[in-house]
Design an enzyme around this catalytic site. Sequence first.
Site, PDB file in Angstrom:
ATOM      1  N   HIS A  66      -8.830  66.481 -28.918  1.00 47.70           N
ATOM      2  CA  HIS A  66     -10.336  66.319 -28.107  1.00 47.70           C
ATOM      3  C   HIS A  66     -10.874  64.933 -28.734  1.00 47.70           C
ATOM      4  O   HIS A  66     -11.425  64.164 -27.771  1.00 47.70           O
ATOM      5  CB  HIS A  66     -10.802  67.649 -28.561  1.00 47.70           C
ATOM      6  CG  HIS A  66     -12.189  67.748 -27.696  1.00 47.70           C
ATOM      7  ND1 HIS A  66     -12.507  68.683 -26.963  1.00 47.70           N
ATOM      8  CD2 HIS A  66     -13.376  66.892 -28.193  1.00 47.70           C
ATOM      9  CE1 HIS A  66     -13.624  68.288 -26.531  1.00 47.70           C
ATOM     10  NE2 HIS A  66     -14.503  67.635 -27.205  1.00 47.70           N
ATOM     11  N   GLU A  67     -11.105  64.943 -29.964  1.00 48.43           N
ATOM     12  CA  GLU A  67     -12.230  63.756 -30.376  1.00 48.43           C
ATOM     13  C   GLU A  67     -11.133  62.290 -30.033  1.00 48.43           C
ATOM     14  O   GLU A  67     -11.821  61.275 -29.958  1.00 48.43           O
ATOM     15  CB  GLU A  67     -12.030  63.971 -32.041  1.00 48.43           C
ATOM     16  CG  GLU A  67     -12.904  65.049 -32.346  1.00 48.43           C
ATOM     17  CD  GLU A  67     -14.226  65.151 -31.703  1.00 48.43           C
ATOM     18  OE1 GLU A  67     -14.877  64.178 -31.298  1.00 48.43           O
ATOM     19  OE2 GLU A  67     -14.489  66.453 -31.272  1.00 48.43           O
ATOM     20  N   HIS A  70     -12.266  61.270 -26.485  1.00 46.45           N
ATOM     21  CA  HIS A  70     -13.501  60.495 -26.507  1.00 46.45           C
ATOM     22  C   HIS A  70     -13.212  59.276 -26.941  1.00 46.45           C
ATOM     23  O   HIS A  70     -13.692  58.154 -26.349  1.00 46.45           O
ATOM     24  CB  HIS A  70     -14.438  61.168 -27.657  1.00 46.45           C
ATOM     25  CG  HIS A  70     -15.052  62.847 -27.094  1.00 46.45           C
ATOM     26  ND1 HIS A  70     -15.527  62.789 -25.863  1.00 46.45           N
ATOM     27  CD2 HIS A  70     -15.159  63.764 -27.716  1.00 46.45           C
ATOM     28  CE1 HIS A  70     -15.983  64.201 -25.801  1.00 46.45           C
ATOM     29  NE2 HIS A  70     -15.653  64.610 -26.979  1.00 46.45           N
TER      30      HIS A  70
HETATM   31 ZN   LIG Z   1     -16.261  66.639 -27.637  1.00 52.69          ZN
END
Ligand SMILES: [Zn+2]
Length: 372
Positions: A66-67, A70
């Site tokens: 998830h990170e 980004h």
């Molecule tokens: Zn996030």
Amino acid sequence: MNGSIRVGNLFGIPFYINVSWFIVLALMTLSYGGSLAAQFPQLGLGLPFLLGLIAALLLFASVLAHELGHSVVAIKQGINVKSISLFLFGGLASLDQEAKTPAGAFWIAIAGPLVSLFLFVGLTLMGSYLPLAAPLTALINLLAYVNLALAIFNLIPGLPLDGGNILKALIWKITGNQFKGIVFASRVGQGFGWLAILLGFLPLFAGGSINFWTILIGWFLLSNAGILAKDATLRNQLSQFTAEDALADNNSIVPQEISLRTFVNDYIIGKTATRQFLVTNEAGELVGQISGDDLKTIPTSQWPLIQVQTVMQPVEFSTTVDAKQPLLDVVTVLEQQQLNELPVVRNGVLVGLIEKASIRRLLEQRLQANPA
Ligand SMILES: [Zn+2]
């Protein structure tokens, strides 16, 4: 972050793990291992906890993915990712600057939840169609559920969550003001923080016990959103000024040809703070600096005979600020170089000093003039 250990690099990004994470890892291993042992007695005693550990590690791999979502989008926009950290409440990709446009901010924010949703779909399909042993299928389904929860939780539209960043981008697009976007999305984040705290205490009134975890998350949202709102409010105020608006009083500039006697009479006696004075030549250019202390070794009788330029010291400032430079940039320079003051120059001519204190005074005057 305090209590974090650097464990290496991920695609060139420094990767940190907070000590709190190990506690969560242990708790998850025990609780999931325990539930597997109860669910599948045929696995014996050791195997369920090994699977529990694997599940916990895969769960954090999901947070990491998830990170990285980004991070990849940020890097594509030319933004440096300072670090990725795992901590008690999940993960954090720390960027060294904000996106330059609302659209850029939107895509960075949504990339993480999109990765989580993608993993949810992929894992759900794996769990449904791959002919695996029942405990493995249970593990895959758990991971699918965790990724869905990760996407939904992060899409709550309040800062510091991803949904808050999406809301920020939206308000930024509408108002054209990035800081208004942050302030608005932070206030919503504070609202969700209070809501979570309230929900955490609610069972108490029904004769149950408080939900500690919900309260902790609420407190986390509340405090972080509060910091973001305060910071953005300040930066919004600063963004309306240029360097020359925040000049300290002009008495800090001394012509090089005046005598020390005149300097002391006009600039030091009766003035409050003793500090550095900037010395200029006839063209108004910065040539040196002088303070009251520089005169201590010179007998008073000599003061009328000696010019400031004889006693002045070389300038320590390596940076000057243009009068038209946005005040926000000046504050960034002051913070980055850990300075208290900077000389301000207009067309090569020194116009004064900008000080942290003079910036603070400007903002206070403005707040008194039109209270928010
Ligand atoms: Zn996030």
